[in-house]
Design a protein around this motif. Sequence first.
Motif, PDB file in Angstrom:
ATOM      1  N   ALA A   1       2.637  41.935  50.960  1.00  0.00           N
ATOM      2  CA  ALA A   1       2.552  43.083  51.961  1.00  0.00           C
ATOM      3  C   ALA A   1       3.069  44.438  51.171  1.00  0.00           C
ATOM      4  O   ALA A   1       2.510  45.565  51.469  1.00  0.00           O
ATOM      5  N   GLY A   2       4.060  44.217  50.343  1.00  0.00           N
ATOM      6  CA  GLY A   2       4.490  45.280  49.485  1.00  0.00           C
ATOM      7  C   GLY A   2       5.488  45.184  48.633  1.00  0.00           C
ATOM      8  O   GLY A   2       5.653  43.881  48.165  1.00  0.00           O
TER       9      GLY A   2
ATOM     10  N   THR B   1       3.256  50.230  48.782  1.00  0.00           N
ATOM     11  CA  THR B   1       2.315  49.642  49.896  1.00  0.00           C
ATOM     12  C   THR B   1       1.044  50.036  49.399  1.00  0.00           C
ATOM     13  O   THR B   1      -0.062  49.251  50.156  1.00  0.00           O
TER      14      THR B   1
ATOM     15  N   PRO C   1       1.096  42.576  58.092  1.00  0.00           N
ATOM     16  CA  PRO C   1       1.857  43.598  57.440  1.00  0.00           C
ATOM     17  C   PRO C   1       3.277  43.635  58.029  1.00  0.00           C
ATOM     18  O   PRO C   1       3.490  43.032  58.966  1.00  0.00           O
TER      19      PRO C   1
ATOM     20  N   ARG D   1      -2.362  49.409  48.025  1.00  0.00           N
ATOM     21  CA  ARG D   1      -2.842  48.465  47.608  1.00  0.00           C
ATOM     22  C   ARG D   1      -3.451  48.350  45.833  1.00  0.00           C
ATOM     23  O   ARG D   1      -3.383  47.462  45.334  1.00  0.00           O
TER      24      ARG D   1
ATOM     25  N   VAL E   1      11.250  47.250  56.560  1.00  0.00           N
ATOM     26  CA  VAL E   1      11.397  47.554  55.528  1.00  0.00           C
ATOM     27  C   VAL E   1      12.607  48.539  55.185  1.00  0.00           C
ATOM     28  O   VAL E   1      13.246  48.187  54.048  1.00  0.00           O
TER      29      VAL E   1
END
Length: 274
Positions: free
Chosen positions: A178-179, A156, A125, A158, A131
């Motif tokens: 991850a994002g 974020t 992550p 999923r 971020v």
Amino acid sequence: MEQFEALVKKDDAGRLTILELPFDARAAFGKPRGTIHVCGRINGTEYRGKLLARGGGKFVMVLDKALQKAIGFAGQAMSAAVTMAPEEEKAGGESPEKAVDSRCGMDLLTAIKTRQSIRKFTERPVSGEMVNAILCAGMRAPTAKNKRPCHFIVITDRQLLSTLARQNTNAAMLEGAAGAIVVCGDKNREGIKEFLCADCAAATQNMLLGIHGLGLGGVWCGVAPNSDWRKLLIGQLALPPKVEPVSVIAFGWPDETKELCDRWEAAKVHCNRW
Ligand SMILES: Cc1cc2nc3c(=O)[nH]c(=O)nc-3n(C[C@H](O)[C@H](O)[C@H](O)COP(=O)(O)O)c2cc1C
């Protein structure tokens, strides 16, 4: 945060439309010197601006045409409901970019030279602190007339990443990212609408460089106008009217290495004319 009723009117010369503050902004915001940048809402419409001192503790803020229209100012003096805070306060204390500044030791030209699109990511992550640093890089980008029309939606979830990945083969890497950060342009804020995409592109590239500088990897996914994917983004992200998704950045810890090749093309450089 101050909440007050204020008069919106033309200034004495009749050129500028101003909002008069009914208090001494330096005293209220604890800013003994320097420009006071403020943000808040006027009649429910978000604004950002700076205060002009008029002497004797009096301050005004100049309203641009878009804001005048949004709050319903038609030339006659009117009272408006205002909330106002100094800009730093709204950001929530210290800017997040300070927290990670020291992590990026790469010099700028090296970062530019070695950035590559990364489409494969590990499952590790990415911290919220990182971020935020990426978002800070986006907000540092130049924008036409300094209108700063970009909004950044961090994804974020999923399930949502998967939905977006499955509906666009060019964005399939979102599945393993991850994002993602969706860069949106707010046409309500933009003074010169034709520069909206350019503003968002500058923010996108700044963030890609920030991602690379932090040791992460990322790739720019384009949002084609009139595409089904654009419609999907608008629906899934519940974008308000006149907010346009311009790019999507998939990011994460890199799980691929690529060879760097030279991109210098002397034939593309022209001197004084084509
Ligand atoms: C406007 C724009 C749209 C892009 N859209 C996609 C995309 O949808 N999917 C993708 O995998 N890469 C996309 N890319 C990344 C390019 O494919 C990539 O930048 C190019 O191949 C050069 O590789 P590099 O980024 O490693 O230098 C896009 C880049 C730009 C500038």
